[in-house]
Scaffold this motif. Structure first.
Motif, PDB file in Angstrom:
ATOM      1  N   ALA A 516       0.991  -1.192   0.051  1.00  0.00           N
ATOM      2  CA  ALA A 516      -0.046  -0.151  -0.061  1.00  0.00           C
ATOM      3  C   ALA A 516       0.955   1.368  -0.014  1.00  0.00           C
ATOM      4  CB  ALA A 516      -0.985   0.174   1.299  1.00  0.00           C
ATOM      5  N   TYR A 517       0.339   2.397  -0.684  1.00  0.00           N
ATOM      6  CA  TYR A 517       1.388   3.648  -1.002  1.00  0.00           C
ATOM      7  C   TYR A 517       0.309   4.598  -0.385  1.00  0.00           C
ATOM      8  CZ  TYR A 517       4.208   0.163  -3.040  1.00  0.00           C
ATOM      9  OH  TYR A 517       4.996  -0.833  -3.339  1.00  0.00           O
ATOM     10  N   LEU A 518       0.700   5.416   0.089  1.00  0.00           N
ATOM     11  CA  LEU A 518       0.245   6.990   0.416  1.00  0.00           C
ATOM     12  C   LEU A 518       0.789   7.934  -0.033  1.00  0.00           C
ATOM     13  CD1 LEU A 518      -2.325   7.370   1.850  1.00  0.00           C
ATOM     14  CD2 LEU A 518      -1.337   7.885   4.018  1.00  0.00           C
ATOM     15  N   ASN A 519       0.087   8.576  -1.058  1.00  0.00           N
ATOM     16  CA  ASN A 519       0.869   9.874  -1.700  1.00  0.00           C
ATOM     17  C   ASN A 519       2.220   9.109  -2.309  1.00  0.00           C
ATOM     18  OD1 ASN A 519      -1.213  11.504  -0.967  1.00  0.00           O
ATOM     19  ND2 ASN A 519      -0.044  11.745   1.005  1.00  0.00           N
ATOM     20  N   GLU A 520       2.215   8.143  -2.902  1.00  0.00           N
ATOM     21  CA  GLU A 520       3.443   7.494  -3.568  1.00  0.00           C
ATOM     22  C   GLU A 520       4.456   6.590  -2.750  1.00  0.00           C
ATOM     23  OE1 GLU A 520       3.869   7.162  -7.431  1.00  0.00           O
ATOM     24  OE2 GLU A 520       1.472   7.702  -7.052  1.00  0.00           O
ATOM     25  N   LYS A 521       4.165   6.901  -1.350  1.00  0.00           N
ATOM     26  CA  LYS A 521       5.074   6.539  -0.418  1.00  0.00           C
ATOM     27  C   LYS A 521       4.533   5.331   0.172  1.00  0.00           C
ATOM     28  CE  LYS A 521       7.923  10.529   1.036  1.00  0.00           C
ATOM     29  NZ  LYS A 521       7.478  11.704   1.241  1.00  0.00           N
ATOM     30  N   THR A 535      -4.887  -3.727   7.635  1.00  0.00           N
ATOM     31  CA  THR A 535      -4.942  -2.501   8.232  1.00  0.00           C
ATOM     32  C   THR A 535      -4.114  -1.390   8.585  1.00  0.00           C
ATOM     33  OG1 THR A 535      -6.119  -4.070   9.906  1.00  0.00           O
ATOM     34  CG2 THR A 535      -5.857  -1.800  10.758  1.00  0.00           C
ATOM     35  N   TYR A 536      -4.230  -0.244   8.298  1.00  0.00           N
ATOM     36  CA  TYR A 536      -3.412   0.719   8.335  1.00  0.00           C
ATOM     37  C   TYR A 536      -3.693   1.861   9.548  1.00  0.00           C
ATOM     38  CZ  TYR A 536      -1.282   5.458   7.339  1.00  0.00           C
ATOM     39  OH  TYR A 536      -0.726   6.474   7.566  1.00  0.00           O
ATOM     40  N   THR A 537      -2.823   1.829  10.389  1.00  0.00           N
ATOM     41  CA  THR A 537      -2.949   2.790  11.643  1.00  0.00           C
ATOM     42  C   THR A 537      -2.563   4.102  11.355  1.00  0.00           C
ATOM     43  OG1 THR A 537      -2.572   0.912  13.137  1.00  0.00           O
ATOM     44  CG2 THR A 537      -2.568   3.015  13.973  1.00  0.00           C
ATOM     45  N   ILE A 538      -3.669   4.878  10.758  1.00  0.00           N
ATOM     46  CA  ILE A 538      -3.185   6.386  10.336  1.00  0.00           C
ATOM     47  C   ILE A 538      -2.158   7.046  11.242  1.00  0.00           C
ATOM     48  CG2 ILE A 538      -4.179   8.644   9.958  1.00  0.00           C
ATOM     49  CD1 ILE A 538      -7.071   7.207   9.471  1.00  0.00           C
ATOM     50  N   ASP A 539      -1.087   7.445  10.623  1.00  0.00           N
ATOM     51  CA  ASP A 539      -0.193   7.929  11.281  1.00  0.00           C
ATOM     52  C   ASP A 539       0.592   9.311  10.627  1.00  0.00           C
ATOM     53  OD1 ASP A 539       1.098   6.794   9.094  1.00  0.00           O
ATOM     54  OD2 ASP A 539       2.390   5.507  10.196  1.00  0.00           O
ATOM     55  N   GLU A 540       1.690   9.899  10.892  1.00  0.00           N
ATOM     56  CA  GLU A 540       2.291  10.996  10.131  1.00  0.00           C
ATOM     57  C   GLU A 540       2.278  10.991   8.495  1.00  0.00           C
ATOM     58  OE1 GLU A 540       3.809   9.015  12.043  1.00  0.00           O
ATOM     59  OE2 GLU A 540       5.591   8.529  11.078  1.00  0.00           O
ATOM     60  N   MET A 541       2.237   9.718   8.157  1.00  0.00           N
ATOM     61  CA  MET A 541       2.438   9.636   6.614  1.00  0.00           C
ATOM     62  C   MET A 541       1.211  10.126   6.208  1.00  0.00           C
ATOM     63  SD  MET A 541       5.113   7.782   6.196  1.00  0.00           S
ATOM     64  CE  MET A 541       5.076   6.961   4.773  1.00  0.00           C
ATOM     65  N   MET A 542       0.105  10.107   6.593  1.00  0.00           N
ATOM     66  CA  MET A 542      -1.229  10.846   6.013  1.00  0.00           C
ATOM     67  C   MET A 542      -1.175  12.270   6.324  1.00  0.00           C
ATOM     68  SD  MET A 542      -5.272   9.861   6.219  1.00  0.00           S
ATOM     69  CE  MET A 542      -5.096   8.323   5.578  1.00  0.00           C
ATOM     70  N   GLN A 543      -1.050  13.126   5.155  1.00  0.00           N
ATOM     71  CA  GLN A 543      -1.078  14.649   5.473  1.00  0.00           C
ATOM     72  C   GLN A 543      -2.469  15.116   5.464  1.00  0.00           C
ATOM     73  OE1 GLN A 543       1.375  14.551   1.929  1.00  0.00           O
ATOM     74  NE2 GLN A 543      -0.431  15.510   0.789  1.00  0.00           N
ATOM     75  N   ALA A 544      -2.498  16.403   6.012  1.00  0.00           N
ATOM     76  CA  ALA A 544      -3.698  17.074   6.054  1.00  0.00           C
ATOM     77  C   ALA A 544      -4.191  17.425   4.759  1.00  0.00           C
ATOM     78  CB  ALA A 544      -3.450  18.494   6.893  1.00  0.00           C
ATOM     79  N   ASN A 546      -5.701  16.491   1.027  1.00  0.00           N
ATOM     80  CA  ASN A 546      -5.818  15.527   0.064  1.00  0.00           C
ATOM     81  C   ASN A 546      -4.974  14.276   0.157  1.00  0.00           C
ATOM     82  OD1 ASN A 546      -8.602  15.561  -0.654  1.00  0.00           O
ATOM     83  ND2 ASN A 546      -8.082  16.828  -2.499  1.00  0.00           N
ATOM     84  N   ASN A 547      -5.198  13.021   0.108  1.00  0.00           N
ATOM     85  CA  ASN A 547      -4.402  12.215   0.109  1.00  0.00           C
ATOM     86  C   ASN A 547      -4.719  11.033  -1.069  1.00  0.00           C
ATOM     87  OD1 ASN A 547      -2.424  11.984   2.691  1.00  0.00           O
ATOM     88  ND2 ASN A 547      -4.512  12.886   3.193  1.00  0.00           N
ATOM     89  N   GLN A 548      -3.685  10.513  -1.671  1.00  0.00           N
ATOM     90  CA  GLN A 548      -3.968   9.252  -2.468  1.00  0.00           C
ATOM     91  C   GLN A 548      -3.451   8.149  -1.814  1.00  0.00           C
ATOM     92  OE1 GLN A 548      -1.741   7.777  -5.640  1.00  0.00           O
ATOM     93  NE2 GLN A 548      -3.115   8.156  -7.161  1.00  0.00           N
ATOM     94  N   LEU A 549      -4.390   6.965  -1.794  1.00  0.00           N
ATOM     95  CA  LEU A 549      -4.453   5.632  -1.250  1.00  0.00           C
ATOM     96  C   LEU A 549      -4.264   4.785  -2.305  1.00  0.00           C
ATOM     97  CD1 LEU A 549      -3.402   3.589   1.163  1.00  0.00           C
ATOM     98  CD2 LEU A 549      -6.032   3.471   1.334  1.00  0.00           C
ATOM     99  N   GLU A 566      -9.286   8.465  -3.147  1.00  0.00           N
ATOM    100  CA  GLU A 566      -8.664   9.820  -2.677  1.00  0.00           C
ATOM    101  C   GLU A 566      -9.246  10.090  -1.350  1.00  0.00           C
ATOM    102  OE1 GLU A 566      -6.702  12.000  -4.289  1.00  0.00           O
ATOM    103  OE2 GLU A 566      -6.634  10.697  -5.984  1.00  0.00           O
ATOM    104  N   LEU A 567      -8.385  10.128  -0.235  1.00  0.00           N
ATOM    105  CA  LEU A 567      -8.966  10.393   0.965  1.00  0.00           C
ATOM    106  C   LEU A 567      -8.669  11.750   1.470  1.00  0.00           C
ATOM    107  CD1 LEU A 567      -7.634   7.021   2.414  1.00  0.00           C
ATOM    108  CD2 LEU A 567      -9.905   7.605   1.713  1.00  0.00           C
ATOM    109  N   GLU A 568      -9.656  12.274   2.422  1.00  0.00           N
ATOM    110  CA  GLU A 568      -9.381  13.614   2.736  1.00  0.00           C
ATOM    111  C   GLU A 568      -9.186  13.640   4.554  1.00  0.00           C
ATOM    112  OE1 GLU A 568     -11.631  18.043   3.143  1.00  0.00           O
ATOM    113  OE2 GLU A 568     -12.351  16.726   1.724  1.00  0.00           O
TER     114      GLU A 568
END
Ligand SMILES: [Zn+2]
Length: 569
Positions: A516-521, A535-544, A546-549, A566-568
């Motif tokens: 799985a990649y969040l914003n290409e990472k 399961t992904y525990t939401i952490d600092e990899m998700m930015q304030a 828009n995010n692409q998963l 797209e996740l906001e």
């Protein structure tokens, strides 16, 4: 009827092994790993599917999240994270030469988690089996090292706890180290089975219990053939739980002489699968009842036997009444006793031993020699010691329904256990080159359900290794896995969520890769195999904002699926 017990008038080939004394282990060096009362959901050496249980299962009040405390000083020597098996598992090596192991953990302590996370991100892989350098993660007795969970193959929250010898890596019964588990109940004896040279004469005798005494339900003198062996259906009970636990020790006395004994003190992992010859395997497959045989097959290399005479086969050469006694013990020393008597059947005809017809299609396979069976449609290769005993190989082939890409191949039967995997190659129908990698061998079960066995295309055959006999054919898998978000949707806000959950499933060959990649990472998604859950525990990899998963899943026939949302936040 007057019982006449005659001492040692049996025809015995005295090939008994000498009784080994149980080793002394350090008592109370290891304190309990949990600070709750210890109740067991599983015992050491318990008879499990294809293996002996290598530790004890400690109950955790049907919930997760109890702190696990280091039972002694040491250092973390291995961290294993797997979607199956022990799930999150921790190994601590202690200075006294033992390793303690903890399985099905929900999480590790912060220092261990930080060490593991760094490597998971470096290698971009959730599943890890890490040998941790000595003293990188030192542990003091009483430190909190993890919290209990239900990860991996666990079927309910509990702590799997093992003590292994550091050098031999053999697990040892943890209850021999002074760990106190309350148990004053007697093991239960359900029934016994008489095994004869002619299997059709095998007989089961039910056992009853009255005032702590076990006796046969039928009259207690059994008429038996001159040569026979025995099996016993028995289990231990602990506390107020009615579930069946493994026993610790089994002894059989013939006319007061110790004839057979095994104890579950220790064994090595590479002998664990011998469970399938310790029990009466055909009866287990047919009925689920596990008769522990007190006879030993030629290919049985289990090291748990302390004493066995004539491989457990009793021979009577007189027509007197002989006494037999089973002693079944749990590790606390509670002993159930069953006494009964046998007398040779003088009327019984001697079974001629070579009544089995040898034909061209039936091949004798020796348990201790490599062998093979080939036709133009199938190639089966047996390594030495794949079997516990010699077999007359049964093989049938027939036309399979149209959805299959081969004939049906029935090899032996599901009642014959395999100790090692054997190689199976099945000729396939002609398919386009592009589809060759999508073919796999499947096992067809009695209820027509299917298990994938995998395999590789090679010169018109699909070749794989199988661990069980049965009915096989070839199928094509071109269907991609399904990726289904459970608690979020595309273009929706996730700011109120702590975790993202995704169900991933595959129709046939099974999931082999996921990422799985969040914003290409790359992000860490934990995979729970038994629940098909990422399961992904939401952490600092998700930015304030828009995010692409992006989630990628591949099955073992390289059919790939992709989910992009797209996740906001
Ligand atoms: Zn366990």
């Amino acid at each position: 009827m007057i019982k006449k017990i005659v001492y040692i008038t049996l025809l015995l080939l005295l090939q008994g092994t000498t009784t080994m004394a149980q080793k002394q282990y350090p008592l109370n060096y290891f304190s309990p790993p949990l600070h709750i009362p210890l109740y067991l959901a599983g015992t050491f050496g318990e008879l499990r599917s294809n293996h002996l249980h290598s530790g004890i299962d400690i109950r955790t009040q049907e919930k997760e999240g109890f702190m696990v405390y280091a039972p002694a000083n040491g250092y973390v020597s291995r961290i294993k994270v797997s979607a199956w098996g022990f799930g999150n598992a921790l190994y601590i090596t202690h200075p006294n030469g033992y390793v303690t192991v903890y399985g099905h953990l929900k999480a590790f302590n912060p220092a261990i988690t930080a060490y593991l996370r760094k490597i998971q991100y470096e290698k971009e892989n959730f599943e890890q089996d890490l040998a941790v350098p000595r003293n990188k993660l030192r542990i003091k007795k009483g430190d909190s090292i993890a919290i209990t969970g239900n990860t991996g193959g666990s079927e309910g929250p509990h702590l799997h706890y093992e003590i292994r010898d550091e050098k031999t890596e053999k697990p040892i019964n943890p209850l021999l180290f002074g760990l106190k588990v309350e148990d004053s109940l007697l093991p239960v004896i359900q029934s016994i089975k008489i095994f004869t040279l002619n299997m059709s004469e095998d007989k089961v005798y039910e056992v009853k219990k009255k005032d702590k005494i076990f006796t046969l339900k039928s009259k207690d003198t059994l008429i038996v053939p001159a040569k026979f062996s025995l099996g016993i259906a028995t289990y231990d009970v602990i506390g107020n739980s009615t579930s069946k636990k493994g026993i610790y020790q089994l002894e059989l006395y013939v006319d007061t002489m110790l004839f057979y004994k095994h104890s579950l003190e220790t064994f090595s992992f590479n002998e664990s699968r011998y469970i399938n010859c310790l029990i009466d395997y055909p009866t287990y497959v047919k009925t689920g009842v596990k008769y522990q045989k007190t006879s030993i097959l030629p290919g049985n290399k289990l090291s748990i036997y302390n004493n066995s005479i004539n491989k457990g086969w009793i021979e009577l050469n007189d027509s007197l009444v002989h006494s037999l006694k089973y002693d079944v013990l749990d590790v606390n020393g509670n002993c159930s006793e069953l006494v009964f008597y046998v007398k040779k059947d003088t009327l019984m005809q001697k079974m001629p031993l070579s009544t089995i017809p040898l034909t061209d299609s039936n091949l004798m396979i020796s348990y201790n020699k490599a062998d093979s069976f080939c036709t133009e449609d199938v190639k089966i290769i047996f390594p030495a010691h794949a079997l516990y005993d010699d077999i007359l190989l049964k093989y049938y082939t027939s036309a399979a329904p149209e959805k299959y890409y081969s004939k049906y191949h029935e090899i032996q039967d599901v009642y014959t256990p395999l100790h090692k995997s054997i190689s199976l190659a099945v000729r396939t129908d002609t398919v386009a080159d592009s589809l060759q990698s999508k073919l796999l061998i499947v096992r067809i079960k009695d209820d027509n359900s299917i298990d994938a066995e995998g395999g590789k295309f090679e010169n018109g055959f699909i070749k794989t290794n199988i661990n069980n006999f049965g009915k096989f054919a070839v199928l094509l898998d071109t269907i991609v896995p399904v990726i289904k978000p459970l608690n979020f949707k595309d273009k929706k806000k996730v700011s109120n969520l702590k975790i993202l959950e995704i169900k991933i499933t595959d129709n046939l060959s099974g999931i082999s890769k996921y990422s799985a990649y969040l914003n290409e990472k790359w992000i860490l998604m934990e995979y729970d195999g038994k629940n098909s859950l990422l399961t992904y525990t939401i952490d600092e990899m998700m930015q304030a904002g828009n995010n692409q998963l992006k989630v990628l899943v591949e099955d073992s026939r390289q059919n790939r699926s992709e989910l992009i949302v797209e996740l906001e936040k």
